[in-house]
Design a protein around this motif. Structure first.
Motif, PDB file in Angstrom:
ATOM      1  N   TYR A  35       0.869  -1.168   0.000  1.00 36.97           N
ATOM      2  CA  TYR A  35       0.000   0.000   0.000  1.00 36.97           C
ATOM      3  C   TYR A  35       0.906   1.219   0.000  1.00 36.97           C
ATOM      4  O   TYR A  35       1.693   1.416   0.923  1.00 36.97           O
ATOM      5  N   LYS A  37       1.228   5.333  -0.192  1.00 35.71           N
ATOM      6  CA  LYS A  37       0.573   6.632  -0.027  1.00 35.71           C
ATOM      7  C   LYS A  37       1.360   7.667  -0.822  1.00 35.71           C
ATOM      8  O   LYS A  37       2.600   7.657  -0.828  1.00 35.71           O
ATOM      9  N   THR A  96       2.986   2.406   3.335  1.00 33.43           N
ATOM     10  CA  THR A  96       2.400   2.574   4.668  1.00 33.43           C
ATOM     11  C   THR A  96       2.161   1.239   5.345  1.00 33.43           C
ATOM     12  O   THR A  96       2.222   1.134   6.560  1.00 33.43           O
ATOM     13  N   HIS A  97       1.844   0.221   4.560  1.00 31.85           N
ATOM     14  CA  HIS A  97       1.724  -1.141   5.081  1.00 31.85           C
ATOM     15  C   HIS A  97       1.750  -2.133   3.927  1.00 31.85           C
ATOM     16  O   HIS A  97       1.725  -1.742   2.772  1.00 31.85           O
ATOM     17  N   ASN A  99       0.475  -6.355   2.818  1.00 35.36           N
ATOM     18  CA  ASN A  99      -0.463  -7.426   3.116  1.00 35.36           C
ATOM     19  C   ASN A  99       0.190  -8.751   2.766  1.00 35.36           C
ATOM     20  O   ASN A  99       0.650  -8.940   1.652  1.00 35.36           O
ATOM     21  N   SER A 104      -2.711  -7.634   7.290  1.00 36.92           N
ATOM     22  CA  SER A 104      -2.076  -6.348   7.043  1.00 36.92           C
ATOM     23  C   SER A 104      -0.969  -6.109   8.066  1.00 36.92           C
ATOM     24  O   SER A 104      -1.158  -6.337   9.258  1.00 36.92           O
ATOM     25  N   ARG A 105       0.177  -5.655   7.600  1.00 35.46           N
ATOM     26  CA  ARG A 105       1.326  -5.330   8.468  1.00 35.46           C
ATOM     27  C   ARG A 105       1.650  -3.851   8.303  1.00 35.46           C
ATOM     28  O   ARG A 105       2.007  -3.410   7.220  1.00 35.46           O
ATOM     29  N   ASP A 106       1.528  -3.112   9.370  1.00 36.64           N
ATOM     30  CA  ASP A 106       1.773  -1.672   9.352  1.00 36.64           C
ATOM     31  C   ASP A 106       3.262  -1.391   9.530  1.00 36.64           C
ATOM     32  O   ASP A 106       3.934  -2.093  10.293  1.00 36.64           O
ATOM     33  N   LYS A 108       4.468   0.861  11.168  1.00 35.62           N
ATOM     34  CA  LYS A 108       4.682   1.364  12.530  1.00 35.62           C
ATOM     35  C   LYS A 108       4.766   0.231  13.560  1.00 35.62           C
ATOM     36  O   LYS A 108       5.098   0.468  14.711  1.00 35.62           O
ATOM     37  N   ASP A 109       4.503  -0.998  13.132  1.00 39.52           N
ATOM     38  CA  ASP A 109       4.565  -2.163  14.015  1.00 39.52           C
ATOM     39  C   ASP A 109       6.001  -2.369  14.510  1.00 39.52           C
ATOM     40  O   ASP A 109       6.957  -2.188  13.742  1.00 39.52           O
ATOM     41  N   TYR A 112       8.227  -4.739  12.424  1.00 39.88           N
ATOM     42  CA  TYR A 112       8.688  -4.142  11.168  1.00 39.88           C
ATOM     43  C   TYR A 112       9.808  -3.139  11.453  1.00 39.88           C
ATOM     44  O   TYR A 112      10.809  -3.098  10.743  1.00 39.88           O
TER      45      TYR A 112
END
Length: 146
Positions: A35, A37, A96-97, A99, A104-106, A108-109, A112
């Motif tokens: 994804y 942005k 931004t993330h 899949n 879904s993996r962000d 900000k995790d 990550y």
């Protein structure tokens, strides 16, 4: 205007399957979606981000930012050793993330971010020591450095 850039401009984001192997092991062709942005220039880009940019030949590339400086980024794929200096105006978006297997993996995790930290440290070593090692090997083999 190419379709990717048009979608980023009109919708503000772009979803794409991975094509290629330069971001392995994190992102794999045929398995993951990313994804993206929209981003314009380097204002919102920071070290460690994965950005989508267009090369001079028109090919789209998704690579990690190792450095942001003087209107350029230094980028490299997680599975690559070659670095490229890219003008900020060629940056189209930032991941931004992603899949993987329906999850879904962000970015900000914490997992990550830990992975990114390891990649940035290895990028430092690739940038610093790999050219020196190549030069030493060439010297030992009697070859001239480029």
């Amino acid at each position: 205007m190419p379709q990717i850039e048009q979608l980023l401009e009109t919708d503000g984001f772009y979803i794409s399957p991975i094509v290629g192997f330069s971001m392995e092991p994190l992102l794999r062709e045929g398995r993951d979606l990313v994804y993206i942005k929209r981003a314009s220039g380097c204002a919102s880009i920071k070290r460690g981000d994965v950005v989508l940019f267009r090369q001079e030949n028109g090919i789209y590339v998704l690579h990690r930012v190792l450095q942001v400086k003087n209107g350029h980024i230094l980028e490299c794929g997680d599975n690559r050793y070659a670095f490229t200096k890219i003008p900020c105006e060629r940056i189209l978006g930032v991941m931004t993330h992603f899949n993987r297997k329906g999850k879904s993996r962000d970015v900000k995790d914490w997992r990550y971010r830990l992975y990114t930290g390891v990649k940035l440290v290895s990028g430092f070593f690739k940038r610093t020591f790999l050219p020196r090692a190549r030069k030493t090997l060439r010297k030992e083999n009697g070859q001239q450095a480029p």
